[in-house]
Design a protein around this motif. Sequence first.
Motif, short mmCIF file in Angstrom:
data_model
loop_
_atom_site.label_atom_id
_atom_site.label_comp_id
_atom_site.label_asym_id
_atom_site.label_seq_id
_atom_site.Cartn_x
_atom_site.Cartn_y
_atom_site.Cartn_z
N LYS A 13 0.82 -1.21 0.00
CA LYS A 13 0.00 0.00 0.00
C LYS A 13 0.86 1.26 0.00
CE LYS A 13 -4.18 -1.82 1.99
NZ LYS A 13 -5.20 -1.38 1.06
N LEU A 42 -11.54 5.80 -7.68
CA LEU A 42 -10.84 4.52 -7.72
C LEU A 42 -10.56 4.01 -6.32
CD1 LEU A 42 -9.49 2.35 -9.45
CD2 LEU A 42 -7.41 3.72 -9.37
N THR A 46 -12.20 0.55 -4.68
CA THR A 46 -11.34 -0.60 -4.36
C THR A 46 -11.14 -0.79 -2.86
OG1 THR A 46 -9.35 0.77 -4.59
CG2 THR A 46 -10.07 -0.48 -6.52
N TYR A 47 -11.00 0.28 -2.11
CA TYR A 47 -10.68 0.16 -0.69
C TYR A 47 -11.89 -0.24 0.15
CZ TYR A 47 -8.50 1.17 3.79
OH TYR A 47 -8.00 1.06 5.04
N GLU A 50 -12.67 -3.95 0.11
CA GLU A 50 -11.64 -4.70 0.82
C GLU A 50 -11.80 -4.58 2.33
OE1 GLU A 50 -9.33 -6.86 -0.23
OE2 GLU A 50 -10.32 -6.65 -2.16
#
Length: 60
Positions: A13, A42, A46-47, A50
């Motif tokens: 990361k 984005l 994506t985060y 997760e």
Amino acid sequence: MRHADWKDLVMIKLCACAAGVMWGLALPKKLHKAAAFTVTALFTATYLPEIMKFFKVNRL
């Protein structure tokens, strides 16, 4: 990824973040707003999935 621990994920990361900052600094000023919007979208796309999966698996 099955053999990665939290330290490996942090390093990945941080590397991605550093690459994004370097890329952002190279952009012309007129493209900064569009890039900021794209990166925010984005990141969110994506985060959030997760982190939701992380909480679902670990039941914190």
